[in-house]
Write a protein that holds these residues in place. Sequence first.
Motif, PDB file in Angstrom:
ATOM      1  N   LEU A  86      59.866  75.847  90.877  1.00  0.00           N
ATOM      2  CA  LEU A  86      59.120  74.606  91.056  1.00  0.00           C
ATOM      3  C   LEU A  86      59.990  73.480  90.526  1.00  0.00           C
ATOM      4  O   LEU A  86      60.461  73.542  89.389  1.00  0.00           O
ATOM      5  N   LEU A  87      60.213  72.484  91.361  1.00  0.00           N
ATOM      6  CA  LEU A  87      61.013  71.315  91.005  1.00  0.00           C
ATOM      7  C   LEU A  87      60.088  70.106  90.986  1.00  0.00           C
ATOM      8  O   LEU A  87      59.307  69.908  91.926  1.00  0.00           O
ATOM      9  N   ILE A  88      60.175  69.314  89.933  1.00  0.00           N
ATOM     10  CA  ILE A  88      59.326  68.126  89.802  1.00  0.00           C
ATOM     11  C   ILE A  88      60.184  66.959  89.337  1.00  0.00           C
ATOM     12  O   ILE A  88      61.060  67.127  88.487  1.00  0.00           O
ATOM     13  N   ARG A  89      59.896  65.798  89.884  1.00  0.00           N
ATOM     14  CA  ARG A  89      60.507  64.550  89.402  1.00  0.00           C
ATOM     15  C   ARG A  89      59.378  63.600  89.043  1.00  0.00           C
ATOM     16  O   ARG A  89      58.302  63.632  89.640  1.00  0.00           O
ATOM     17  N   GLY A  90      59.647  62.753  88.072  1.00  0.00           N
ATOM     18  CA  GLY A  90      58.654  61.768  87.663  1.00  0.00           C
ATOM     19  C   GLY A  90      59.199  60.887  86.555  1.00  0.00           C
ATOM     20  O   GLY A  90      60.389  60.916  86.244  1.00  0.00           O
ATOM     21  N   ARG A  91      58.293  60.114  85.991  1.00  0.00           N
ATOM     22  CA  ARG A  91      58.648  59.209  84.886  1.00  0.00           C
ATOM     23  C   ARG A  91      57.850  59.604  83.654  1.00  0.00           C
ATOM     24  O   ARG A  91      56.666  59.893  83.756  1.00  0.00           O
ATOM     25  N   ALA A  92      58.521  59.594  82.539  1.00  0.00           N
ATOM     26  CA  ALA A  92      57.880  59.942  81.271  1.00  0.00           C
ATOM     27  C   ALA A  92      57.061  58.769  80.758  1.00  0.00           C
ATOM     28  O   ALA A  92      57.517  57.632  80.749  1.00  0.00           O
ATOM     29  N   GLU A  93      55.842  59.079  80.357  1.00  0.00           N
ATOM     30  CA  GLU A  93      54.986  58.129  79.658  1.00  0.00           C
ATOM     31  C   GLU A  93      54.818  58.680  78.251  1.00  0.00           C
ATOM     32  O   GLU A  93      54.349  59.804  78.075  1.00  0.00           O
ATOM     33  N   ILE A  94      55.221  57.922  77.260  1.00  0.00           N
ATOM     34  CA  ILE A  94      55.249  58.439  75.900  1.00  0.00           C
ATOM     35  C   ILE A  94      54.212  57.754  75.034  1.00  0.00           C
ATOM     36  O   ILE A  94      54.104  56.527  75.024  1.00  0.00           O
ATOM     37  N   THR A  95      53.453  58.573  74.310  1.00  0.00           N
ATOM     38  CA  THR A  95      52.566  58.072  73.258  1.00  0.00           C
ATOM     39  C   THR A  95      52.824  58.919  72.027  1.00  0.00           C
ATOM     40  O   THR A  95      53.171  60.103  72.131  1.00  0.00           O
ATOM     41  N   GLU A  96      52.677  58.299  70.876  1.00  0.00           N
ATOM     42  CA  GLU A  96      52.827  59.036  69.625  1.00  0.00           C
ATOM     43  C   GLU A  96      51.500  59.025  68.901  1.00  0.00           C
ATOM     44  O   GLU A  96      50.769  58.032  68.939  1.00  0.00           O
ATOM     45  N   VAL A  97      51.196  60.153  68.281  1.00  0.00           N
ATOM     46  CA  VAL A  97      49.917  60.297  67.583  1.00  0.00           C
ATOM     47  C   VAL A  97      50.135  60.965  66.230  1.00  0.00           C
ATOM     48  O   VAL A  97      51.110  61.692  66.034  1.00  0.00           O
ATOM     49  N   ASP A  98      49.223  60.702  65.322  1.00  0.00           N
ATOM     50  CA  ASP A  98      49.203  61.419  64.056  1.00  0.00           C
ATOM     51  C   ASP A  98      48.549  62.767  64.285  1.00  0.00           C
ATOM     52  O   ASP A  98      47.537  62.865  64.978  1.00  0.00           O
ATOM     53  N   GLY A  99      49.135  63.812  63.727  1.00  0.00           N
ATOM     54  CA  GLY A  99      48.559  65.143  63.851  1.00  0.00           C
ATOM     55  C   GLY A  99      49.075  65.893  65.059  1.00  0.00           C
ATOM     56  O   GLY A  99      49.980  65.451  65.769  1.00  0.00           O
ATOM     57  N   ILE A 100      48.468  67.034  65.284  1.00  0.00           N
ATOM     58  CA  ILE A 100      48.877  67.950  66.350  1.00  0.00           C
ATOM     59  C   ILE A 100      48.205  67.563  67.669  1.00  0.00           C
ATOM     60  O   ILE A 100      46.994  67.344  67.718  1.00  0.00           O
TER      61      ILE A 100
END
Length: 157
Positions: A86-100
């Motif tokens: 399976l090949l996928i292309r896309g754009r990363a959307e990044i969020t950071e959170v406290d905890g797991i």
Amino acid sequence: MSELPQGDLRLLGHPVARGLLVSSELARVAYVARDGTPRVLPMLFHWNGEEIVLPTFSGSAKLGALRERPDLAITIDVPGPPPEVLLIRGRAEITEVDGILPEYAAAHRRYYGEEQGTKNVEAADRPGVRMGRIAVRPTWAGVLDFQTRLPGALTRG
């Protein structure tokens, strides 16, 4: 589905794609590092039906690189024979959170089983832990099963 062209997002519904998205195979994530050189990293992932989530810990070099250049490619595959890819292309959307992240916990349970996955998450869940959630909504998808879907011009109708 063999008639769908590579790149068509409906290929995410192909039996090979569906199987790989719930498998315990690692995703291989290709992106451009901050120094301009290519990188490929094996990563745990979680598919929620709309996006592939690649959980990681805050402070990783890949988060900074993906903020600068969010385009990436992902391969999830079984070596075979015959190989399934399976090949996928896309754009990363990044969020950071406290905890797991919940996706981190879900991925660990899928990869390691309920008991060991829970232990892994508990070991990582310490005061002050911060995680990065790399979410990729596919913009392009490809499937190779080396039976009905072959690379390039070799794909059978």
